[in-house]
Design a protein around this motif. Sequence first.
Motif, PDB file in Angstrom:
ATOM      1  N   ASP A 199       0.812  -1.482  -0.019  1.00  0.00           N
ATOM      2  CA  ASP A 199      -0.104   0.301   0.082  1.00  0.00           C
ATOM      3  C   ASP A 199       0.632   1.225  -0.308  1.00  0.00           C
ATOM      4  OD1 ASP A 199      -1.928  -1.126  -0.242  1.00  0.00           O
ATOM      5  OD2 ASP A 199      -2.272  -1.294   2.246  1.00  0.00           O
ATOM      6  N   ASP A 200       1.501   1.214   0.871  1.00  0.00           N
ATOM      7  CA  ASP A 200       3.080   2.491   0.693  1.00  0.00           C
ATOM      8  C   ASP A 200       3.439   3.333  -0.729  1.00  0.00           C
ATOM      9  OD1 ASP A 200       1.799   2.476   3.665  1.00  0.00           O
ATOM     10  OD2 ASP A 200       3.482   1.977   3.875  1.00  0.00           O
ATOM     11  N   GLY A 222      -4.036  10.569   0.274  1.00  0.00           N
ATOM     12  CA  GLY A 222      -3.940   9.495   1.021  1.00  0.00           C
ATOM     13  C   GLY A 222      -5.101   7.927   1.489  1.00  0.00           C
ATOM     14  N   VAL A 270      -6.209   6.305   6.547  1.00  0.00           N
ATOM     15  CA  VAL A 270      -5.682   5.457   7.384  1.00  0.00           C
ATOM     16  C   VAL A 270      -3.852   5.686   6.774  1.00  0.00           C
ATOM     17  CG1 VAL A 270      -5.803   3.121   7.106  1.00  0.00           C
ATOM     18  CG2 VAL A 270      -7.269   3.573   6.873  1.00  0.00           C
ATOM     19  N   ARG A 271      -3.440   5.454   6.006  1.00  0.00           N
ATOM     20  CA  ARG A 271      -2.234   5.746   5.708  1.00  0.00           C
ATOM     21  C   ARG A 271      -2.006   6.829   4.770  1.00  0.00           C
ATOM     22  NH1 ARG A 271      -3.818   1.294   3.434  1.00  0.00           N
ATOM     23  NH2 ARG A 271      -2.632   0.323   5.288  1.00  0.00           N
ATOM     24  N   SER A 272      -1.061   7.795   4.376  1.00  0.00           N
ATOM     25  CA  SER A 272      -0.623   9.185   3.487  1.00  0.00           C
ATOM     26  C   SER A 272      -0.309   8.786   2.623  1.00  0.00           C
ATOM     27  CB  SER A 272      -1.437  10.846   4.226  1.00  0.00           C
ATOM     28  OG  SER A 272      -0.807  10.518   5.147  1.00  0.00           O
TER      29      SER A 272
END
Length: 408
Positions: A199-200, A222, A270-272
């Motif tokens: 995902d990153d 994000g 959740v993540r960015s």
Amino acid sequence: MAIFGRNTARRRLKRATQQALSVPTFDAPADCTPWVIGGLWPAELETVTPATAPVAEYLKNDLQRIADSANQRLRALHHSGLPEAGRRAEEARIINVGRAFAVLRVESTVRHLRSGALGFVTESLSLSAAPDTKMLRRPVIEDTQVIEAVVDVTDPIIEDDEHTGPQAVQSPPEVEPDAEPVEIRPVPTPVVTAEPEPDDRRLARLLAFVARQEPGLRWAIGEYTDGTTVLVTDLAYGWIPPGVDLPAGVGLVAPARRGGRVAELLGEVVRSAVYHPGDPFAPIPHEPTVASSQGRAVPPVDDLGWKLVEATHWRDGLPRMVHTLAKAGAARTGVVEAEVEVLRVHCDTARYQLMAQYPDVDPAMLSNCLLLAATEAIAVGDQLSANYHFAWFEALSTPPTSRWGATT
């Protein structure tokens, strides 16, 4: 005592003179015009003709505005009190950014001049009419004569000596060798399973795709809890300017006024991943990113064509042709391609001027840039982009909600 007094007075006068000479008597304004627009004038406009005079005048004014904007920033930086090293680095950055915008503006004008030199079809291009099938017929190729090949099937004859006479050469009979049967076994094909992209790394790849197009802006991307991926920039509350290709499967924030840093414009994610001007682009070996325009899909604006025509009517800062093309695009009566090219030049110029003020944004210039982008999109039949840019125009034109009732 008199001599001592005169010497003391002379020392004080000398000290005062040295102090006065160490301070400049006037503040010389910084002028970076030669470094910003020097040597950029196109060769196509070296000799100005009556046909190219309006384009040359418009380009000259735009380049001067870009240089004036850079000079204004240098003057503000001169009084900021930064250290010498930091001030020189910031001056170089301002000049480089102004130079880049000037180069883009000249390239846009050169494209317009060269496309005009090739000549445009003066007929109106209908946005809904189907193409003429007569022009698309395959050309008829005449039948060619087929010449049959003549093959001599008689056996070749060689002459022997005079006693035996001519004899025909006969080929020896072919003997088929006894072939042993060979058992052919199928070779198993190895099954290669592609590893899922982390995902990153996926966010970094999508962020680099858009940041490479406009590296002078701050970007953030994000992922929400439902798996939706959203992209923003802090140019104008999260609005994505025209000319930026969006990755497939990436959405944008809804048109609204919002504040904070670029990462805060995303909301709860959740993540960015965040990009700032000057950050390096690390190579990410993976599948290429596919562009799509579906990310600009927002709720449709009611009576989009009529509202766009009303908004561009006699608006300060917009050329008259913007209103004309807005009416033609809304009515789908057809738009001349040459006029669309001129409209693109106006749209590019407004976008360059808007980014030259970054991170500060003039509200009037931002509104004109939104209207130009919406008009260009509706003129070429891109209803999705026209709806996106005009929705942002409506959201930013509405005055913010007053907090007077909440505080009382």
